[in-house]
Structures are given as structure tokens and as C-alpha cells.
Design a protein around this motif. Structure first.
Motif, PDB file in Angstrom:
ATOM      1  N   ARG A  65       0.830  -1.211   0.000  1.00  0.00           N
ATOM      2  CA  ARG A  65       0.000   0.000   0.000  1.00  0.00           C
ATOM      3  C   ARG A  65       0.862   1.258   0.000  1.00  0.00           C
ATOM      4  N   LEU A  66       1.909   1.268   0.846  1.00  0.00           N
ATOM      5  CA  LEU A  66       2.782   2.448   0.897  1.00  0.00           C
ATOM      6  C   LEU A  66       3.542   2.644  -0.404  1.00  0.00           C
ATOM      7  N   GLU A  67       4.047   1.561  -0.983  1.00  0.00           N
ATOM      8  CA  GLU A  67       4.789   1.682  -2.237  1.00  0.00           C
ATOM      9  C   GLU A  67       3.906   2.179  -3.365  1.00  0.00           C
ATOM     10  N   SER A  68       2.671   1.740  -3.411  1.00  0.00           N
ATOM     11  CA  SER A  68       1.776   2.233  -4.461  1.00  0.00           C
ATOM     12  C   SER A  68       1.456   3.715  -4.254  1.00  0.00           C
ATOM     13  N   ARG A  69       1.326   4.143  -3.004  1.00  0.00           N
ATOM     14  CA  ARG A  69       1.092   5.567  -2.726  1.00  0.00           C
ATOM     15  C   ARG A  69       2.323   6.397  -3.079  1.00  0.00           C
ATOM     16  N   LEU A  70       3.517   5.843  -2.811  1.00  0.00           N
ATOM     17  CA  LEU A  70       4.753   6.564  -3.148  1.00  0.00           C
ATOM     18  C   LEU A  70       4.909   6.683  -4.661  1.00  0.00           C
ATOM     19  N   GLU A  71       4.566   5.625  -5.391  1.00  0.00           N
ATOM     20  CA  GLU A  71       4.649   5.672  -6.854  1.00  0.00           C
ATOM     21  C   GLU A  71       3.682   6.704  -7.434  1.00  0.00           C
TER      22      GLU A  71
END
Length: 169
Positions: free
Chosen positions: A62-68
Motif C-alpha cells: 500500500r505504501l509503495e503504491s502511494r509513493l509511486e
């Protein structure tokens, strides 16, 4: 069927002779109960470890998708903590799995010892010691993961706490 094996002689008759006593088999089963209960306990602990690992992996995704997507740059530090937690949890699960496998070897060795003449008590003891070593390592990694999680949680609370002297509404 057993009569055929005994009449043919050799290894088969020796095996039947050694295990024909119900008391011998009962003793082997009794000796294997403690390792079997330990195997069940390892499974229960692994269930808890896997739940934590799945939660961490989902949070990382979830965090990586938000960062992307260009969001949540302030969560980069949390991502590093989550990666560390995932590594610790994965290693704990791997060591627990290895402990479960070695305890299965202990149970197998207990039964095999009834069928063979050479004494394998030392080998069984070494497998038991290996199991305990792996389990201790897994539990230490699990404790470390929970400490990292608690420290990370306190850090997030500190970031969101109002400055000193201000009352919280």
C-alpha cells in the motif's frame, strides 16, 4: 502377511520380532508425543508469525503504491522500518519451518530406532538440539520484530503528537 515375513527370515523377521511387542510400540509412541506436541506448538507460533508477515507485506504494498503515485513522501521512513520487519519475520518463519522439519526427523528417528540394531540415540539427541537451536533463533527474531514494530509505532505517535505545551482537543 506377518507370518510370511517371519518365515522368510533375514531382515524382515528381525523387524517383526523387534516390533511385535505392543509394549515396545506403545513406548515409542509415548516417547514421540512430546516432540509431536512441540510440532503443534511450532505450528501455532508460525501462524502468528505469518499473520504479522502478511500484514507487513500488505502495508508495504500500500505504501509503495502511494509513493509511486507521488503521495505520502513523509512515510518513506516507515517503509524502511516495514522492510526491516518483513526481513525479521521471514527469517523467523524460515527458522520455525526448519525447527518443524527437524522435530519431524526426531519423531522418525524414534520410530526407526525400534527397527534397527545400531543405537542412534546420539543422532536423535543432536536432532533435538538442532530443533531447540532453530526454535530459539526463530523466537529471538520474532521478539526483535515485535520490538521494531513497537518502536516504529511510538515514532509515528511522536510525529502526530501536538507540540509540548499545547492541549490536545
Amino acid at each position: 502377511m506377518l507370518d510370511l515375513l517371519v518365515e522368510s527370515g533375514g531382515l524382515a523377521s528381525d523387524l517383526v520380532a523387534r516390533t511385535s511387542s505392543t509394549l515396545v510400540v506403545q513406548e515409542i509412541v509415548r516417547l514421540s508425543l512430546a516432540p509431536a506436541f512441540l510440532l503443534a506448538a511450532i505450528g501455532a507460533v508460525m501462524n502468528v508469525m505469518m499473520s504479522r508477515l502478511i500484514w507487513v507485506a500488505d502495508r508495504i504494498e500500500r505504501l509503495e503504491s502511494r509513493l509511486e503515485a507521488g503521495e505520502a513522501r513523509e512515510r518513506l521512513g516507515e517503509l524502511h522500518v516495514l522492510h526491516r520487519r518483513r526481513r525479521l519475520a521471514q527469517r523467523a518463519v524460515m527458522l520455525s519451518t526448519a525447527a518443524a522439519l527437524t522435530i519431524c526427523v526426531v519423531i522418525a528417528l524414534l520410530f526407526i530406532s525400534a527397527f534397527i540394531t545400531p543405537q542412534i540415540g546420539t543422532l536423535t539427541a543432536l536432532a533435538w538440539i538442532a530443533t531447540m537451536g532453530l526454535l530459539i533463533g526463530a523466537l529471538m527474531l520474532f521478539v526483535t520484530e515485535t520490538l521494531v514494530a513497537a518502536r516504529g509505532h511510538r515514532t509515528r505517535e511522536d510525529l502526530h503528537a501536538p507540540p509540548a505545551g499545547e492541549a490536545e482537543d
